[in-house]
Design a protein around this motif. Structure first.
Motif, PDB file in Angstrom:
ATOM      1  N   GLN A 272       0.831  -1.199   0.000  1.00  0.00           N
ATOM      2  CA  GLN A 272       0.000   0.000   0.000  1.00  0.00           C
ATOM      3  C   GLN A 272       0.867   1.251   0.000  1.00  0.00           C
ATOM      4  OE1 GLN A 272      -2.840   0.086   3.176  1.00  0.00           O
ATOM      5  NE2 GLN A 272      -3.813   1.986   2.493  1.00  0.00           N
ATOM      6  N   MET A 276       1.200   4.222  -2.897  1.00  0.00           N
ATOM      7  CA  MET A 276       1.003   5.626  -2.561  1.00  0.00           C
ATOM      8  C   MET A 276       2.178   6.474  -3.039  1.00  0.00           C
ATOM      9  SD  MET A 276       1.863   8.276  -0.330  1.00  0.00           S
ATOM     10  CE  MET A 276       2.581   7.504   1.106  1.00  0.00           C
ATOM     11  N   GLU A 313      -7.242   7.202   2.765  1.00  0.00           N
ATOM     12  CA  GLU A 313      -6.544   6.649   1.616  1.00  0.00           C
ATOM     13  C   GLU A 313      -5.042   6.703   1.792  1.00  0.00           C
ATOM     14  OE1 GLU A 313      -6.366   7.409  -3.198  1.00  0.00           O
ATOM     15  OE2 GLU A 313      -7.515   8.718  -1.896  1.00  0.00           O
ATOM     16  N   GLY A 317      -1.495   1.517   6.782  1.00  0.00           N
ATOM     17  CA  GLY A 317      -1.881   0.211   7.273  1.00  0.00           C
ATOM     18  C   GLY A 317      -1.032  -0.185   8.457  1.00  0.00           C
TER      19      GLY A 317
END
Length: 406
Positions: A272, A276, A313, A317
């Motif tokens: 993730q 990004m 967003e 995590g």
């Protein structure tokens, strides 16, 4: 700044030994016939691991173990961290030495390997080292900056440093302390005394001092610099027994051999986070982690967007938790440490390394980050925010390397 046991630096040891060599009283010349050759002296520098009677077991900075015998006639001098003058030292008894203290023992080699009979022991208390380290780390956090040296002006003593996209004028003076890294280490205790003349364009640099109100200049109290090489590409081969891997660098198209040592920091970027940063490299995500709409200026937050660091967003995590606005190097400092055994052929990696010879095809990894394929696809030539630094350039103390302290 003063990480682990770095207060007794090589330069400090040299200074202390020179001081000790100059303390003999001058009573005139000794007749040559009466002069005796001085007995060879040896020294041991390290951290006290055990105390038994009048013996100190120390772990040296080279990873060796030395047993230092301290007879009744030996002098034990306690020195404050940062001091290089033995005139400021305090004489203490052997009972004043504790496990964890740093000592420099000078004397005669013992009859067996790994032993030394001390004539003098210079000591810095672990508690005093920790206090000084905390104070200086706080100052680096408050008044520190870092980036890539863009220009050097010897006439004015000014260094132009790229901090992200900003140009910072770092002004130095005769009182500025310069330190420089060499070899495969970016630990502060391994840095050696340096000078303005040894700072070059392209170097990584950290500076600490008073910043101007507009933030575009800094009067440096201390400068730490080093020359490092950035590589990126797919792993072609791995030799875990030898601790090496090869890759074809995307920028130079050269096949490089990367040595991974015990001092190398190996991390994996969570998927993730990689996506990004890739989006940021393409310009579709602002530094705060929010997706930018058409015509929206950089730095603007969409209506209703969560604040930075929220579970939106831009959040990393659980495994890669952290502020989505952080630079890649800042995030790396918060990732778990791994080993070369966790890597596999075909992995996309980014490496910041030291090189003993610019013409050589072999380098030693300082930081190696895998899981970066989306970033390399988005920014194959790299950018200031998509390259790794050997240390965190967010303003923290230069403990360097991104290693998690044990």
């Amino acid at each position: 700044m003063l990480t682990k046991a770095g207060v007794f630096s090589t330069s400090l040891v040299a200074g202390l030994l020179m001081f000790g060599a100059c303390t003999a009283p001058a009573f005139g010349k000794v007749p040559q016939a009466q002069a005796a050759a001085p007995e060879a002296m040896t020294r041991a520098l390290g951290t006290v691991k055990a105390i038994t009677g009048n013996s100190l077991t120390i772990a040296t900075d080279k990873g060796e173990q030395v047993v230092v015998s301290v007879p009744d006639g030996a002098r034990i001098l306690q020195l404050a961290p940062g001091s290089t003058n033995l005139k400021d030292a305090q004489t203490i008894p052997l009972t004043g030495v504790s496990v964890g203290d740093r000592i420099l023992a000078t004397g005669k080699a013992g009859n067996s390997a790994g032993t030394l009979t001390a004539l003098r022991v210079i000591l810095m208390k672990s508690t005093a080292i920790a206090e000084k380290r905390a104070t200086e780390e706080a100052d680096w956090q408050k008044r520190g900056m870092g980036g890539i040296v863009a220009a050097v002006d010897p006439a004015t003593g000014t260094l132009t440093v790229l901090e992200g996209t900003k140009k910072i004028a770092v002004h130095t003076s005769g009182s500025t302390i310069f330190r420089r890294y060499a070899g495969d280490s970016v630990k502060f205790e391994d840095a050696v005394s340096s000078s303005f003349a040894q700072v070059h364009a392209g170097d990584q640099l950290r500076a600490r001092g008073a910043r101007s109100d507009d933030g575009l200049s800094l009067q440096a109290d201390e400068v730490v610099s080093g020359s490092f090489k950035n590589l990126s590409g797919l792993i072609k081969t791995i030799d875990t027994a030898d601790g090496t891997l090869t890759l074809k660098d995307l920028a130079t198209k050269r096949t490089m051999t990367v040595k991974v040592t015990a001092n190398s920091n190996v991390h994996t970027l969570p998927p993730q986070a990689a996506m990004m940063f890739a989006a940021r490299a393409r310009g579709t995500v602002a530094a705060g982690g929010q997706r930018r709409g058409a015509g929206q200026p950089e730095g603007a937050r969409p209506e209703g967007a969560r604040p930075e660091g929220g579970r939106g967003e831009g959040s990393m995590g659980a495994r890669g938790s952290g502020n989505a606005g952080a630079s890649l190097s800042q995030l790396v400092n918060r990732l778990p440490l791994e080993t070369i055994a966790d890597l596999k052929v075909g992995d996309a990696v980014m490496v910041v390394a030291s090189e003993s010879d610019p013409a050589s095809s072999q380098v030693t990894a300082i930081t190696l980050l895998s899981g970066v394929e989306p970033i390399l696809q988005a920014a194959p030539s790299g950018s200031s925010d998509m390259t790794l630094s050997p240390w965190d350039v967010s303003g923290s103390a230069p403990d360097m390397g991104g290693a998690q302290q044990q």
